[in-house]
Scaffold this active site. Structure first.
Site, short mmCIF file in Angstrom:
data_model
loop_
_atom_site.label_atom_id
_atom_site.label_comp_id
_atom_site.label_asym_id
_atom_site.label_seq_id
_atom_site.Cartn_x
_atom_site.Cartn_y
_atom_site.Cartn_z
N ARG A 243 -6.08 1.50 -5.46
CA ARG A 243 -5.01 2.47 -5.15
C ARG A 243 -5.57 3.77 -4.61
O ARG A 243 -4.91 4.46 -3.82
CB ARG A 243 -4.17 2.71 -6.42
N TYR A 362 1.59 -2.42 -0.66
CA TYR A 362 0.48 -3.23 -1.24
C TYR A 362 -0.31 -2.49 -2.32
O TYR A 362 -0.23 -1.30 -2.45
CB TYR A 362 -0.40 -3.85 -0.17
N GLU A 363 -0.99 -3.33 -3.09
CA GLU A 363 -1.77 -2.87 -4.26
C GLU A 363 -0.87 -2.11 -5.24
O GLU A 363 -1.25 -1.12 -5.84
CB GLU A 363 -2.99 -2.07 -3.82
N GLY A 364 0.32 -2.65 -5.40
CA GLY A 364 1.30 -2.04 -6.29
C GLY A 364 2.28 -1.20 -5.50
O GLY A 364 1.89 -0.22 -4.88
#
Lengths: 379, 265
Positions: A243, A362-364
């Site tokens: 993140r 993406y990535e949460g």
């Protein structure tokens, strides 16, 4: 408290900025159009040690801090969001878990060449039915003799078509829920492992996003990453680091959009004066600049927090949530200030806008980041 | 192959502005860089080292801040970097500078080649490289755009105004290179970390490190060059319409040209 970058960080920023200007910028619009993975540049990035920045030197990395890494992703993303995420996914999602959980042999065999940029890495957690609900893993891994047999599908995997090494998560014991998930290191040419077609995306077009298909794919037992059943923890901890990379990518995209806009409004004339003379323009620019600086503070703070050891989940989540939000807002306003020209592919603004959107997903997703931040206060 | 490269830290002229009142460079806030053609010199030296082995030593004379340029050279892959910095060196023109650099080179172990950039983007004199070669009594080739080393000889392509010549020379030799000679590599991030963590180090030499040499040739006392004035050329556009018959106009024009010293009397 010191907000100045160190001499080392300044030099890294300058070198990456030069690289981005001379090597990345000239091909950014082209690879957005052709969707061709920038192999040549990625090789050059490896040679300049840009693909293992925070990895300790004993494992082949540059041995710099996480802030230097974040600055690198930011500078690359100013020129091209695709280059930013290639570096970020490789470094945060493939190298980082190997640094943290890899055995001595795994570090020697995989981490060293990855950190030197001789190999490229990718990370595979998402499945058709396991996005934000990442615990609902359907991919399975069953121990059979000295090998784990993987079956299942992973989707939306960044770097997939170009990667040599994949960090893959699979269910080793369904009955244990998240504690039944394990991480594996899978080489690209392992029999039973194939790639789906290249995804046709809205932005970051050249990052070669694909589906991974595991059909009785036999992975040696020694390629288990960390302990069996610890995969979910590894996956989540890894995403915390990722993140920071995505937040830095968003930051770079936003900064570029502002830089382009500042230049444009000074040149563009309407009603016999530069549009920069209008208060609406000045206020918009002021808002963009302030929000970008605020985002930068959060990103750099998260990078700093990671290097202090301890948890940095909340800091990383705040950085990603805010920086991606700012990237969307700034690129949207940048197009507005460019008017019709901003909508045209002749200018880089519309590409920045398309590339910005993914940073909220993406990535949460942004919602996941809010869950992390809220959860840390309300638990 | 042991190679010495002389570099100068210069203001990034892409970023430089000139104070119109004072006629001086506004250096404040202007980033400093390794002189671009000196960087080509470093690259050429590193390439030869990769091919033949040996060491690359980078030398610079300048203020303490020039250490930054040498750290960048280390990050590119140089083995050793030496900063020549001393109050006694202050005010050196190209003659004093090349003398100081020559004295330093004589303190080093044997060398096979010396690379310099053709000229620095701030002074543009192109004198230091040639003067070093003269001081050391070794051959020199300037304006080099290609270098090939074989056994103990070097074949170089030297740029001329209307073409090029190919020369062969023995070692040791000093070459001043053009930007076309190569594309300098990016300093590696690991190299930058090493240069800032003490893993690699910039050595600092003062006048006392240069042995028993004539110190009156250092600094201002060793510098015959006097700068009388610096100014920004003004570009004024003036138009004057001459009147009269064609003959009268021609005479007036000739007078005017003589007056403005465009033609001699």
């Amino acid at each position: 408290m010191d907000f100045e970058l160190t001499d080392q960080q300044k030099m890294i920023k300058k070198v990456v900025s030069d690289f981005a200007e001379k090597e990345v910028e000239p091909i950014a619009a082209e690879i957005d159009e052709t969707c061709e993975f920038p192999y040549e540049n990625v090789e050059k990035m490896g040679e300049a040690h840009m693909l293992g920045i925070p990895v300790p030197q004993e494992y082949g990395g540059a041995g710099a801090d996480t802030l230097s890494y974040a600055i690198t992703v930011e500078e690359l993303s100013k020129a091209c969001g695709t280059h930013g995420i290639i570096c970020s996914a490789h470094t945060s999602l493939a190298c980082d878990p190997l640094v943290k959980y890899g055995t001595k042999e795994q570090k020697e065999k995989y981490l060293k060449p990855l950190a030197k940029g001789e190999l490229l890495g990718a990370y595979a957690l998402t499945e058709p039915n396991a996005g934000t609900d990442a615990a609902s893993q359907k991919t399975t891994a069953k121990l059979d003799g000295d090998e784990y047999v993987l079956n299942g599908n992973k989707i939306f995997i960044t770097n997939a078509g170009a990667a040599d090494v994949f960090i893959v998560f699979a269910m080793t014991d369904k009955s244990k829920g998240t504690r039944g998930i394990s991480g594996f290191i899978v080489e690209a040419d392992t029999p039973g492992f194939t790639l789906g077609k290249k995804e046709d995306k809205m932005g970051i077009n050249a990052s070669d996003t694909r589906e991974l298909i595991f059909d009785d794919c036999r992975v040696p037992k020694e390629n288990l990453l960390g302990e069996e059943g610890k995969g979910f923890k590894i996956a989540m901890g890894t995403l915390d680091g990722g993140r920071i990379g995505v937040a830095a990518q968003a930051l770079g995209i936003a900064q570029r959009a502002l830089d382009e806009t500042v230049q444009y409004v000074k040149e563009r004339e309407q009603f016999n004066r530069a549009i920069s003379k209008f208060q609406n323009t000045q206020f918009k620019i002021a808002e963009m600049e302030t929000k970008i600086q605020a985002a930068r503070s959060l990103v750099y703070q998260a990078a700093f927090a990671k290097d202090q050891g301890g948890s940095f989940s909340k800091e990383a989540a705040m950085a990603k949530y805010y920086a991606s939000d700012v990237a969307m807002e700034v690129t949207r306003e940048a197009i507005q200030l460019h008017g019709g020209y901003g909508y045209m592919k002749e200018y880089p603004i519309e590409r920045l806008f398309r590339d910005a959107k993914i940073t909220e997903i993406y990535e949460g997703t942004t919602e996941v980041q809010k869950m992390v931040i809220g959860g840390s206060l309300l638990r | 192959m042991d190679i010495v490269v002389c570099v100068k830290q210069v203001p990034d002229t892409n970023e430089v502005k000139i104070d119109p009142e004072e006629g001086t460079l506004i250096r404040e806030g202007v980033p400093s860089i390794i002189n671009p053609e000196d960087k080509n010199g470093i690259e050429e030296a590193l390439k030869l080292k990769e091919e033949f082995g040996g060491t690359v030593t980078v030398l610079s004379m300048g203020p303490p801040q020039a250490e930054k340029a040498l750290k960048e050279a280390l990050a590119m892959g140089a083995d050793e970097a030496i900063l020549l910095s001393d109050k006694a060196f202050a005010g050196s023109d190209t003659l004093a500078t090349s003398y100081i650099l020559s004295c330093a080179i004589e303190q080093l172990d044997d060398f096979d080649m010396i690379f310099c950039g053709r000229q620095a983007i701030d002074g543009d004199t192109a004198q230091v490289g040639s003067q070093i070669a003269e001081n050391l009594g070794i051959p020199q080739v300037t304006y080099v755009e290609d270098v090939k080393v074989e056994d103990n000889t070097v074949e170089v392509k030297r740029r001329l105004e209307d073409g090029y010549s190919v020369l062969e020379t023995s070692l040791p030799v000093l070459l001043t290179v053009l930007g076309e000679v190569n594309e300098p590599r990016y300093p590696s991030i690991k190299g930058i970390v090493d240069a800032h963590s003490g893993e690699t180090e910039v050595k600092k030499w003062g006048a006392n490190k240069l042995g028993d040499v004539d110190q009156s040739k250092f600094g201002l006392s060793g510098s015959p060059t006097q700068v009388h004035d610096t100014f920004v050329p003004t570009h004024e556009k003036k138009a004057e319409i001459l009147s009269g018959t064609p003959e009268e106009k021609a005479h007036k024009l000739i007078d005017k040209l003589k007056e403005e010293k465009v033609v001699s009397k």
